[in-house]
Design a protein around this motif. Structure first.
Motif, PDB file in Angstrom:
ATOM      1  N   SER A  22       0.854  -1.188   0.000  1.00 18.22           N
ATOM      2  CA  SER A  22       0.000   0.000   0.000  1.00 18.22           C
ATOM      3  C   SER A  22       0.890   1.238   0.000  1.00 18.22           C
ATOM      4  N   ASN A  23       0.326   2.368  -0.360  1.00 18.64           N
ATOM      5  CA  ASN A  23       1.096   3.608  -0.340  1.00 18.64           C
ATOM      6  C   ASN A  23       1.632   3.899   1.052  1.00 18.64           C
ATOM      7  N   TYR A  24       0.833   3.612   2.087  1.00 19.37           N
ATOM      8  CA  TYR A  24       1.283   3.881   3.455  1.00 19.37           C
ATOM      9  C   TYR A  24       2.470   2.998   3.836  1.00 19.37           C
ATOM     10  N   ARG A  26       4.614   1.549   1.857  1.00 23.74           N
ATOM     11  CA  ARG A  26       5.762   1.988   1.078  1.00 23.74           C
ATOM     12  C   ARG A  26       6.385   3.231   1.720  1.00 23.74           C
ATOM     13  N   TYR A  27       5.546   4.184   2.137  1.00 20.20           N
ATOM     14  CA  TYR A  27       6.038   5.387   2.820  1.00 20.20           C
ATOM     15  C   TYR A  27       6.753   5.008   4.117  1.00 20.20           C
ATOM     16  N   GLU A  28       6.122   4.127   4.892  1.00 14.99           N
ATOM     17  CA  GLU A  28       6.717   3.723   6.166  1.00 14.99           C
ATOM     18  C   GLU A  28       8.092   3.106   5.959  1.00 14.99           C
ATOM     19  N   ASP A  30      10.127   3.496   3.389  1.00 14.30           N
ATOM     20  CA  ASP A  30      11.065   4.476   2.833  1.00 14.30           C
ATOM     21  C   ASP A  30      11.468   5.535   3.849  1.00 14.30           C
ATOM     22  N   ALA A  31      10.536   5.925   4.726  1.00 16.31           N
ATOM     23  CA  ALA A  31      10.774   7.068   5.605  1.00 16.31           C
ATOM     24  C   ALA A  31      11.384   6.697   6.960  1.00 16.31           C
ATOM     25  N   SER A  32      10.894   5.658   7.589  1.00 18.26           N
ATOM     26  CA  SER A  32      11.324   5.419   8.966  1.00 18.26           C
ATOM     27  C   SER A  32      12.392   4.342   9.107  1.00 18.26           C
TER      28      SER A  32
END
Length: 51
Positions: A22-24, A26-28, A30-32
């Motif tokens: 999911s986009n979330y 993937r963000y998690e 990549d970011a954290s």
């Protein structure tokens, strides 16, 4: 986290995801996660799904 790792503490994490991410998620990832790895957290493991 850096201080905890320096004092000998360890951390573990299990994050089970399904493809496609999911986009979330993937963000998690990549970011954290890179920040946590830089602070001394264990590396991520990529495993195949067993069905």
């Amino acid at each position: 986290m850096r201080d905890a790792v320096a004092s000998g503490k360890t951390f573990g994490r299990v994050h089970i995801v399904e493809n496609p991410l999911s986009n979330y998620v993937r963000y998690e990832l990549d970011a954290s996660y890179p920040e946590n790895l830089a602070a001394g957290a264990p590396s991520l493991q990529n495993t195949r799904s067993i069905r």
